[in-house]
Design an enzyme around this catalytic site. Structure first.
Site, mmCIF file in Angstrom:
data_model
loop_
_atom_site.group_PDB
_atom_site.id
_atom_site.type_symbol
_atom_site.label_atom_id
_atom_site.label_comp_id
_atom_site.label_asym_id
_atom_site.label_seq_id
_atom_site.Cartn_x
_atom_site.Cartn_y
_atom_site.Cartn_z
ATOM 1 N N HIS A 55 0.785 -1.242 0.000
ATOM 2 C CA HIS A 55 0.000 0.000 0.000
ATOM 3 C C HIS A 55 0.814 1.287 0.000
ATOM 4 C CE1 HIS A 55 0.879 -0.261 4.296
ATOM 5 N NE2 HIS A 55 0.546 1.013 4.400
HETATM 6 N N1 UDP Z 1 -3.339 -5.420 9.082
HETATM 7 C C1 UDP Z 1 -4.644 -5.873 9.249
HETATM 8 N N2 UDP Z 1 -5.328 -6.303 8.159
HETATM 9 C C2 UDP Z 1 -4.801 -6.347 6.906
HETATM 10 C C3 UDP Z 1 -3.465 -5.883 6.744
HETATM 11 C C4 UDP Z 1 -2.762 -5.422 7.848
HETATM 12 O O1 UDP Z 1 -5.159 -5.880 10.378
HETATM 13 O O2 UDP Z 1 -5.499 -6.728 5.963
HETATM 14 C C5 UDP Z 1 -2.609 -4.927 10.260
HETATM 15 C C6 UDP Z 1 -1.258 -5.533 10.460
HETATM 16 O O3 UDP Z 1 -1.344 -6.754 11.188
HETATM 17 C C7 UDP Z 1 -0.535 -4.431 11.218
HETATM 18 C C8 UDP Z 1 -1.131 -3.165 10.658
HETATM 19 O O4 UDP Z 1 -2.366 -3.553 10.058
HETATM 20 O O5 UDP Z 1 -0.831 -4.508 12.594
HETATM 21 C C9 UDP Z 1 -0.232 -2.514 9.658
HETATM 22 O O6 UDP Z 1 -0.893 -1.443 9.087
HETATM 23 P P1 UDP Z 1 -0.524 -0.872 7.650
HETATM 24 O O7 UDP Z 1 0.200 -1.896 6.890
HETATM 25 O O8 UDP Z 1 -1.789 -0.317 7.088
HETATM 26 O O9 UDP Z 1 0.372 0.406 7.981
HETATM 27 P P2 UDP Z 1 1.917 0.624 8.282
HETATM 28 O O10 UDP Z 1 2.285 -0.298 9.396
HETATM 29 O O11 UDP Z 1 2.664 0.370 7.025
HETATM 30 O O12 UDP Z 1 1.993 2.044 8.688
#
Ligand code: UDP
Length: 362
Positions: A207
């Site tokens: 993403h």
């Molecule tokens: N996550 C979730 N469902 C999904 C994909 C990710 O609950 O379909 C959770 C994942 O386990 C983690 C968090 O979302 O705890 C990560 O968020 P994201 O990847 O959106 O953001 P980033 O961490 O890159 O800021």
């Protein structure tokens, strides 16, 4: 007697709900001495990007909802700034708590700073050293204007010291990672998603703006994933931004040898991580959760702000180059290891954070 501490917490995006779940639970354990007002900016608004986390993780209902989303960075941050400033003036909190690196984080920190309300930043000090990432800009600015900097790792604190933060009017505390707190608490409740899950599979998520908005990157990553899927099924819970980007670029996802689903809830995400052979992701949070659960990870970026993961050898940044992704995948596929969780604290980061916030009202 000390007064009741009023915390104004700004959330808006999926990873912030997960972090807030850990800290809000620690706030609640402090009883009457503290009152938390949770604001949801509306940045993520679909049920499976927002509400599901409130339901599954028992996060208190937001006290305020700003409904700001689907705008370019400037417009979104500007509207959040305006909305949050109004609320902060009305509510006069003692401290504003922000998480991570999103536009909601930046807007919350800026609004508070201009009103001279202390800002507490959870996940302070992370650096990818790539200023073309909107998240890196948000992190740097938020750190610079924060009063209490809560660093998840030693490396994060070192990054701040290297930038001269010892000369600024702020305190730096290595707290450990609130995402480890959340994972330890919720892993026993992890549950299998409803869709058909192959026995052996690779988990992939995507993403980051650099991967969804640059068609060459998106195409190259999807080609690599497709090739991997010829060997082993790939399961891909797809972020709405990526769903739109695939459509916009006419990249077909039907008939490919991998399973694309809607984003899953946190409990399902933990289950998928526990059962995946390897993880492919550009997510910051998922990289760490993979490590916490002893899973190897190909990071679909050139670098990561979780630098210590790369040093373990179980996380390889591949960028968006197809051959690099495939090589990293071959190196890491199906390897297991014992994680050293102490790099990310002792599972009580939230408690440390709340104790420090509470000391503001003494
Ligand atoms: N996550 C979730 N469902 C999904 C994909 C990710 O609950 O379909 C959770 C994942 O386990 C983690 C968090 O979302 O705890 C990560 O968020 P994201 O990847 O959106 O953001 P980033 O961490 O890159 O800021």
């Amino acid at each position: 007697m000390s007064k009741v501490l009023k915390i104004f917490t700004v959330t808006g995006a999926r990873p912030q709900f997960i972090k807030a779940a850990a800290v809000s639970a620690a706030v609640a354990r402090h009883g009457d001495g503290v009152k938390e007002l949770l604001v949801h900016t509306g940045q993520h608004f679909d049920f499976n990007m927002s509400q599901v986390f409130f339901q599954q993780m028992g996060i208190p209902e937001p006290a305020f909802w700003l409904d700001i989303h689907s705008q370019p960075h400037g417009a979104m941050t500007g509207r959040m700034l305006e909305g949050l400033e109004k609320l902060m003036v009305q509510q006069a909190p003692d401290v504003v708590l922000v998480y991570g690196d999103t536009n909601s984080t930046l807007a919350g920190a800026l609004a508070a700073r201009k009103l001279n309300i202390p800002v507490a930043h959870v996940e302070a000090g992370l650096r990818s050293f790539d200023l073309s990432m909107p998240e890196e800009v948000n992190r740097i600015v938020t750190d610079r204007i924060s009063t209490l900097l809560f660093c998840p790792t030693q490396q994060a604190a070192q990054n701040l010291l290297a930038e001269g933060f010892r000369h600024y009017p702020c305190s730096i505390t290595i707290t450990g990672d609130v995402m480890l707190d959340a994972l330890l608490r919720f892993t026993p409740k992890a549950r299998k998603p409803q869709s058909d899950i192959p026995e052996k599979f690779v988990l992939a998520t995507l993403h980051r703006q650099s991967n969804t908005d640059l068609p060459d990157n998106l195409i190259s990553i999807m080609e690599a994933i497709s090739e991997i899927a010829n060997e082993v099924p790939v399961l891909m819970p797809l972020h709405p931004r990526t769903q739109h980007a695939l459509k916009r670029n006419g990249i077909a996802t039907e008939n490919r040898n991998f399973v694309i689903t809607e984003p899953v809830g946190y409990l399902e995400s933990l289950w998928l991580l526990q059962h995946a052979a390897t993880v492919l992701t550009d997510s910051g949070g998922l990289q760490k959760e993979a490590y916490f659960l002893g899973k190897t990870c190909v990071t679909l970026r050139n670098e990561t702000e979780w630098q210590e993961l790369v040093q373990t050898g179980y996380n390889i940044p591949s960028g968006a180059v197809k051959n690099n992704i495939l090589t990293a995948f071959d190196t890491l596929y199906d390897k297991t290891f014992e994680p050293d969780l102490s790099m990310y604290g002792n599972g009580k980061a939230s408690e440390t954070i709340v104790n420090q916030l509470m000391s503001m009202s003494e």
